[in-house]
Design a protein around this motif. Structure first.
Motif, short mmCIF file in Angstrom:
data_model
loop_
_atom_site.label_atom_id
_atom_site.label_comp_id
_atom_site.label_asym_id
_atom_site.label_seq_id
_atom_site.Cartn_x
_atom_site.Cartn_y
_atom_site.Cartn_z
N GLU A 35 88.47 5.07 16.45
CA GLU A 35 88.23 4.58 18.02
C GLU A 35 89.56 4.57 18.70
OE1 GLU A 35 84.80 2.61 19.36
OE2 GLU A 35 85.25 4.57 18.25
N GLU A 36 90.79 4.43 17.93
CA GLU A 36 91.93 4.45 18.63
C GLU A 36 92.05 6.06 19.05
OE1 GLU A 36 94.97 3.09 16.07
OE2 GLU A 36 93.91 0.94 15.92
N LYS A 37 92.12 6.81 18.18
CA LYS A 37 92.15 8.20 18.20
C LYS A 37 91.21 8.78 19.51
CE LYS A 37 95.70 8.58 15.76
NZ LYS A 37 97.13 8.57 16.70
N TYR A 38 89.91 8.22 19.36
CA TYR A 38 88.91 8.84 20.17
C TYR A 38 89.35 8.01 21.64
CZ TYR A 38 84.40 9.62 22.30
OH TYR A 38 83.20 10.03 23.22
N ASN A 39 89.84 7.01 21.86
CA ASN A 39 90.48 6.65 23.09
C ASN A 39 91.23 7.31 23.79
OD1 ASN A 39 87.98 4.84 23.24
ND2 ASN A 39 89.17 3.28 22.24
N GLU A 40 92.30 7.79 22.79
CA GLU A 40 93.55 8.62 22.99
C GLU A 40 93.10 9.92 23.24
OE1 GLU A 40 96.33 8.13 19.78
OE2 GLU A 40 96.48 5.83 20.02
N GLN A 41 91.77 10.30 23.12
CA GLN A 41 91.35 11.77 23.30
C GLN A 41 91.96 12.66 22.34
OE1 GLN A 41 91.42 13.07 27.49
NE2 GLN A 41 90.16 11.22 28.12
N ASP A 42 92.18 12.02 21.14
CA ASP A 42 92.80 12.98 19.97
C ASP A 42 91.48 13.08 19.06
OD1 ASP A 42 93.81 14.29 17.95
OD2 ASP A 42 95.60 13.04 17.71
N PHE A 43 90.56 14.04 19.56
CA PHE A 43 89.35 14.06 18.72
C PHE A 43 89.04 14.42 17.68
CE2 PHE A 43 88.49 14.24 23.57
CZ PHE A 43 87.84 12.97 23.55
N LYS A 44 90.16 15.42 17.18
CA LYS A 44 90.35 16.12 16.05
C LYS A 44 90.68 14.74 14.67
CE LYS A 44 91.05 20.79 17.16
NZ LYS A 44 91.69 22.03 17.13
N LYS A 45 91.73 14.09 15.11
CA LYS A 45 92.05 12.99 14.33
C LYS A 45 90.91 12.00 14.25
CE LYS A 45 97.11 13.76 14.21
NZ LYS A 45 98.49 13.27 14.87
N ALA A 46 90.31 11.80 15.15
CA ALA A 46 89.35 10.87 15.33
C ALA A 46 88.20 11.07 14.15
CB ALA A 46 88.47 10.58 16.86
N ILE A 47 88.06 12.46 14.13
CA ILE A 47 87.07 12.75 13.30
C ILE A 47 87.36 12.87 12.02
CG2 ILE A 47 85.93 15.04 12.42
CD1 ILE A 47 85.71 15.87 15.48
N ILE A 48 88.64 12.89 11.78
CA ILE A 48 89.18 12.43 10.31
C ILE A 48 89.00 11.18 10.12
CG2 ILE A 48 91.39 12.54 8.96
CD1 ILE A 48 92.19 15.01 10.55
N PHE A 49 89.32 10.39 10.72
CA PHE A 49 89.11 8.67 10.44
C PHE A 49 87.60 8.35 10.32
CE2 PHE A 49 93.52 8.56 12.20
CZ PHE A 49 94.15 7.93 11.00
N TYR A 50 86.62 9.09 11.14
CA TYR A 50 85.53 8.60 11.13
C TYR A 50 84.96 9.18 9.91
CZ TYR A 50 85.31 7.49 16.26
OH TYR A 50 85.73 6.84 17.17
N SER A 51 85.14 10.35 9.35
CA SER A 51 84.65 10.83 8.20
C SER A 51 85.28 10.05 6.80
CB SER A 51 85.53 12.48 7.97
OG SER A 51 84.84 13.29 9.06
#
Length: 137
Positions: A35-51
């Motif tokens: 969520e932190e990365k998504y809100n920062e619009q760092d979608f590639k890192k967000a995907i890593i954490f969600y995965s």
């Protein structure tokens, strides 16, 4: 024999230390990082954490949903469709059919999009009904 006992003792100590320092992070921890990365619009890192969250909790619908939305943001449309389909397999709802329909429409699968919006509309997604009326009729 003494050397063997010492070697075994060292080995056993290493194994215990490895288990003691093994990551004990929860799926929720990784979801929040996503969520932190998504809100920062760092979608590639967000995907890593969600995965990571999904790996620990395979039916974590919120993490699958946000990974799907993140995949849309980076134009990984087939992965987004896969995530939305996984949610449909677990717990279908109108919003997920709406999102999957939008991705299908974006990749020029209008028939697939309309089919998803039709189901989404039946499941009470107002947005799916709007898109169905606007594009499919």
């Amino acid at each position: 024999m003494k050397k063997l006992v010492v070697t075994f003792g060292v080995f056993l100590s290493i194994v215990i230390i490895c288990f003691a320092f093994k990551s004990t992070k929860s799926p929720e921890y990784y979801y929040e990082k996503g969520e932190e990365k998504y809100n920062e619009q760092d979608f590639k890192k967000a995907i890593i954490f969600y995965s990571r969250a999904i790996k620990l909790k395979p039916e974590y619908i919120d993490a699958i949903w946000k990974r799907g939305l993140s995949n849309v943001k980076i134009d990984s449309n087939m992965l987004a469709i896969k995530d939305f389909t996984k949610i449909i397999d677990i717990k279908p709802n109108g919003d997920v059919y709406n999102e999957r329909g939008k991705v299908k429409f974006y990749i020029k699968d209008t028939l697939g999009a309309c089919a998803d919006w039709d189901v989404g509309c039946d499941l009470m997604s107002n947005r799916a009904c709007e898109l169905k009326r606007k594009i499919c009729n």
